[in-house]
Design an enzyme around this catalytic site. Structure first.
Site, mmCIF file in Angstrom:
data_model
loop_
_atom_site.group_PDB
_atom_site.id
_atom_site.type_symbol
_atom_site.label_atom_id
_atom_site.label_comp_id
_atom_site.label_asym_id
_atom_site.label_seq_id
_atom_site.Cartn_x
_atom_site.Cartn_y
_atom_site.Cartn_z
ATOM 1 N N CYS A 121 -22.116 -17.470 28.922
ATOM 2 C CA CYS A 121 -20.880 -16.843 29.483
ATOM 3 C C CYS A 121 -19.561 -17.005 28.699
ATOM 4 O O CYS A 121 -19.022 -16.559 28.040
ATOM 5 C CB CYS A 121 -20.877 -16.673 31.073
ATOM 6 S SG CYS A 121 -19.355 -15.772 31.844
ATOM 7 N N CYS A 122 -19.279 -18.508 28.681
ATOM 8 C CA CYS A 122 -18.429 -19.391 28.038
ATOM 9 C C CYS A 122 -18.495 -18.542 26.627
ATOM 10 O O CYS A 122 -17.155 -18.506 25.982
ATOM 11 C CB CYS A 122 -18.440 -20.536 27.983
ATOM 12 S SG CYS A 122 -17.799 -21.284 29.655
ATOM 13 N N CYS A 203 -11.389 -19.864 34.204
ATOM 14 C CA CYS A 203 -11.848 -18.523 34.868
ATOM 15 C C CYS A 203 -12.021 -18.603 36.454
ATOM 16 O O CYS A 203 -12.217 -19.589 37.021
ATOM 17 C CB CYS A 203 -13.045 -17.959 34.110
ATOM 18 S SG CYS A 203 -13.028 -17.783 32.580
ATOM 19 N N CYS A 206 -14.980 -19.569 37.886
ATOM 20 C CA CYS A 206 -15.324 -21.133 37.912
ATOM 21 C C CYS A 206 -14.243 -22.281 38.172
ATOM 22 O O CYS A 206 -14.440 -23.209 37.735
ATOM 23 C CB CYS A 206 -15.671 -21.172 36.417
ATOM 24 S SG CYS A 206 -17.101 -20.042 36.044
ATOM 25 N N CYS A 231 -16.735 -26.376 28.324
ATOM 26 C CA CYS A 231 -17.312 -24.889 27.860
ATOM 27 C C CYS A 231 -17.505 -24.807 26.494
ATOM 28 O O CYS A 231 -18.124 -23.846 26.046
ATOM 29 C CB CYS A 231 -16.206 -23.906 28.171
ATOM 30 S SG CYS A 231 -14.544 -24.391 27.347
#
Length: 241
Positions: A121-122, A203, A206, A231
């Site tokens: 996702c990162c 984010c 997170c 990340c």
């Protein structure tokens, strides 16, 4: 209580650390004319760096990653910076189709399922846009501090990233008190989430507030082991030659 009230105490040697940070920025701007950018996360440290750049009219571009999953308060800082300093902030966003495909395949909560999915996702939301931000640039500036985590304890003022670019970290020796003393003394705009016990803000899915006594980055990816809490933006760095 505000972060300024909690942390904004002047510590011995602050003026020396401030002068060293400013000199590092001046040297970097002189060494990389037209090809240096501040990659700001819009956190407190990066707001200090932006203020130094703007206050001293340094020729360093300001840019940020808008991942599509940031808190509204974080996104709202972008126009605040532009209005406060009269500077344009370059904004890099993930490829929309890549985000759609990732969510369709893995779900909205994928980051909680495994470290691999969280890092994927990162990769979509941060690493790919960062590569576009840094394309054609020979140097970038961050707000990294050694105090932030064990993983960042060896960070140096000038490093080389994995692509051979210079990575400038002018605040490496600064304490959290230094950051907030500077913000208070110079009326620096900052994310109001810092006043809600969020020292490190990423984010929204997170990031959460930390409790008294917890590590600085305890609110980031709190379900993971401490050693995994990066990340990819700030790993595998080496001292510049």
């Amino acid at each position: 209580m505000s972060a300024i009230a909690l942390y904004g105490r002047k510590k011995p040697g602050f003026e020396d650390r401030l002068e060293a940070a400013l000199q590092a920025l001046k040297d970097a701007a002189a060494s990389h004319p037209g090809t240096i950018v501040q990659a700001t996360s819009l956190g407190a440290e990066d707001m200090v760096v932006t203020d130094l750049i703007a206050r001293h009219q340094l020729p360093i571009t300001i840019a940020t990653l808008e991942t599509g999953a940031l808190h509204a308060e974080t996104v709202a800082l972008i126009p605040r910076i532009e209005a406060h300093y009269g500077l344009k902030v370059e904004v890099y966003r993930p490829v929309e189709q890549a985000v759609i495909e990732f969510v369709q395949k893995n779900g909205e909560q994928a980051m909680y399922e495994s470290i691999a999915l969280r890092k994927a996702c990162c990769g979509v939301r941060k690493m790919e846009p960062l590569s576009r931000m840094l394309s054609g640039r020979s140097a970038w500036v961050t707000g990294l501090r050694r105090e932030q985590s064990n993983a960042r304890g060896e960070v140096r003022t000038v490093e080389a990233d994995d692509q051979g670019r210079a990575k400038i970290n002018p605040l490496v020796d600064w304490s959290w008190n230094d950051v907030w003393h500077y913000i208070a003394s110079n009326d620096v705009p900052y994310n109001p989430l810092h006043d809600q016990f969020m020292p490190s803000i990423g984010c929204a899915p997170c990031t959460r507030a930390i409790a008294v006594g917890q590590e600085f980055r305890a609110g980031r990816w709190w379900w993971e082991d401490e050693s995994a809490k990066e990340c990819g933006l700030h790993v595998s760095q080496k001292p510049a030659a």
